[in-house]
Scaffold this motif. Sequence first.
Motif, short mmCIF file in Angstrom:
data_model
loop_
_atom_site.label_atom_id
_atom_site.label_comp_id
_atom_site.label_asym_id
_atom_site.label_seq_id
_atom_site.Cartn_x
_atom_site.Cartn_y
_atom_site.Cartn_z
N TYR A 1 7.62 9.25 83.83
CA TYR A 1 7.27 9.30 82.40
C TYR A 1 7.97 10.38 81.58
O TYR A 1 7.82 11.76 81.97
N GLY A 2 8.48 9.99 80.45
CA GLY A 2 9.25 11.05 79.59
C GLY A 2 10.65 10.71 79.45
O GLY A 2 11.36 10.39 80.25
N LEU A 3 11.06 11.17 78.28
CA LEU A 3 12.45 10.96 77.74
C LEU A 3 13.43 12.08 78.19
O LEU A 3 12.86 12.99 78.28
N SER A 4 14.74 11.62 78.56
CA SER A 4 15.41 12.75 79.17
C SER A 4 16.98 12.20 78.58
O SER A 4 17.34 10.92 79.07
N ASP A 5 17.90 13.19 78.35
CA ASP A 5 19.41 12.55 78.18
C ASP A 5 19.89 13.21 79.29
O ASP A 5 21.32 13.25 79.25
N ASN A 6 19.51 13.82 80.31
CA ASN A 6 20.24 14.33 81.41
C ASN A 6 20.28 13.00 82.61
O ASN A 6 19.32 12.50 83.01
N ARG A 7 21.50 12.76 82.93
CA ARG A 7 21.77 11.64 83.65
C ARG A 7 21.07 11.95 85.10
O ARG A 7 20.77 10.86 85.93
N HIS A 8 21.00 12.99 85.39
CA HIS A 8 20.42 13.29 86.91
C HIS A 8 18.91 13.17 87.01
O HIS A 8 18.47 13.22 88.04
N ASP A 9 18.38 12.79 85.75
CA ASP A 9 16.81 12.66 86.01
C ASP A 9 16.58 11.17 86.02
O ASP A 9 15.34 10.89 86.08
N TYR A 10 17.70 10.39 86.04
CA TYR A 10 17.41 8.95 86.28
C TYR A 10 17.77 8.34 87.93
O TYR A 10 18.41 9.06 88.49
N ASP A 11 16.85 7.50 88.33
CA ASP A 11 16.73 7.45 89.66
C ASP A 11 17.45 5.98 90.10
O ASP A 11 17.91 5.64 91.12
N TYR A 12 17.44 5.27 89.10
CA TYR A 12 18.29 3.84 89.65
C TYR A 12 19.46 3.47 88.44
O TYR A 12 19.05 3.67 87.25
N TRP A 13 20.36 2.83 88.84
CA TRP A 13 21.46 2.67 87.93
C TRP A 13 21.88 1.25 88.23
O TRP A 13 21.88 0.72 89.26
N GLY A 14 22.52 0.70 86.76
CA GLY A 14 23.00 -0.59 87.12
C GLY A 14 24.67 -0.46 87.39
O GLY A 14 25.08 0.67 87.45
N GLN A 15 25.28 -1.43 87.31
CA GLN A 15 26.79 -1.43 87.80
C GLN A 15 27.73 -1.18 86.54
O GLN A 15 28.79 -0.90 86.61
N GLY A 16 27.04 -1.43 85.18
CA GLY A 16 27.88 -1.05 84.40
C GLY A 16 28.55 -2.35 83.47
O GLY A 16 28.58 -3.09 84.28
N THR A 17 28.48 -2.37 82.16
CA THR A 17 29.17 -3.36 81.49
C THR A 17 30.32 -2.74 80.43
O THR A 17 29.85 -1.75 79.92
N PRO A 18 31.52 -3.09 80.55
CA PRO A 18 32.51 -2.57 79.54
C PRO A 18 32.39 -2.90 78.19
O PRO A 18 32.03 -4.04 77.78
N VAL A 19 32.66 -2.04 77.07
CA VAL A 19 32.72 -2.33 75.67
C VAL A 19 34.27 -1.61 75.32
O VAL A 19 34.30 -0.43 75.41
N THR A 20 34.70 -2.41 74.48
CA THR A 20 36.09 -2.24 73.94
C THR A 20 35.91 -2.37 72.52
O THR A 20 35.68 -3.42 72.03
N VAL A 21 36.16 -1.30 71.59
CA VAL A 21 36.09 -1.59 70.26
C VAL A 21 37.71 -1.24 69.87
O VAL A 21 37.97 -0.32 70.00
N SER A 22 38.11 -2.40 69.33
CA SER A 22 39.66 -2.39 68.79
C SER A 22 39.61 -1.61 67.51
O SER A 22 38.74 -2.02 66.64
N SER A 23 40.82 -1.15 67.23
CA SER A 23 40.70 -0.44 65.74
C SER A 23 41.57 -1.53 64.72
O SER A 23 42.13 -2.56 65.24
#
Length: 124
Positions: free
Chosen positions: A102-124
């Motif tokens: 429990y508890g909010l954190s902005d430190n990636r090392h405090d997280y235990d499980y991760w997904g594979q990621g999803t790409p986001v592309t924003v064009s100008s």
Amino acid sequence: QVQVVESGGGLVQAGGSLRLSCAASGVTSSAFAMGWFRQTPGKERAFVAAINWSSGSTHYADSVKGRFTISRDITKNTVHLQMNSLKPEDTAVYYCAVRATYGLSDNRHDYDYWGQGTPVTVSS
């Protein structure tokens, strides 16, 4: 076994919107938090937003405050990241993560499980 699966990435023009979703399975306690991070080539994975599962309290990186909203759907064990007013600098691979404490954190090392990621592309 905790599994984290992201969806919803894609290509969008600057000023547009996207909604990312993250489904977490195998979490046996309600005392956890979920977060979104993003990463571009050659840079460290950076915090975007986080939410406490039980209380719904949230925390955002300054760069996305007022544009992004993190929310949870308790019935579906899913977290969403609504991204509005997107900018080219928001382009990245977005990762969802579970913090088994429990508890909010902005430190990636405090997280235990991760997904594979999803790409986001924003064009100008």
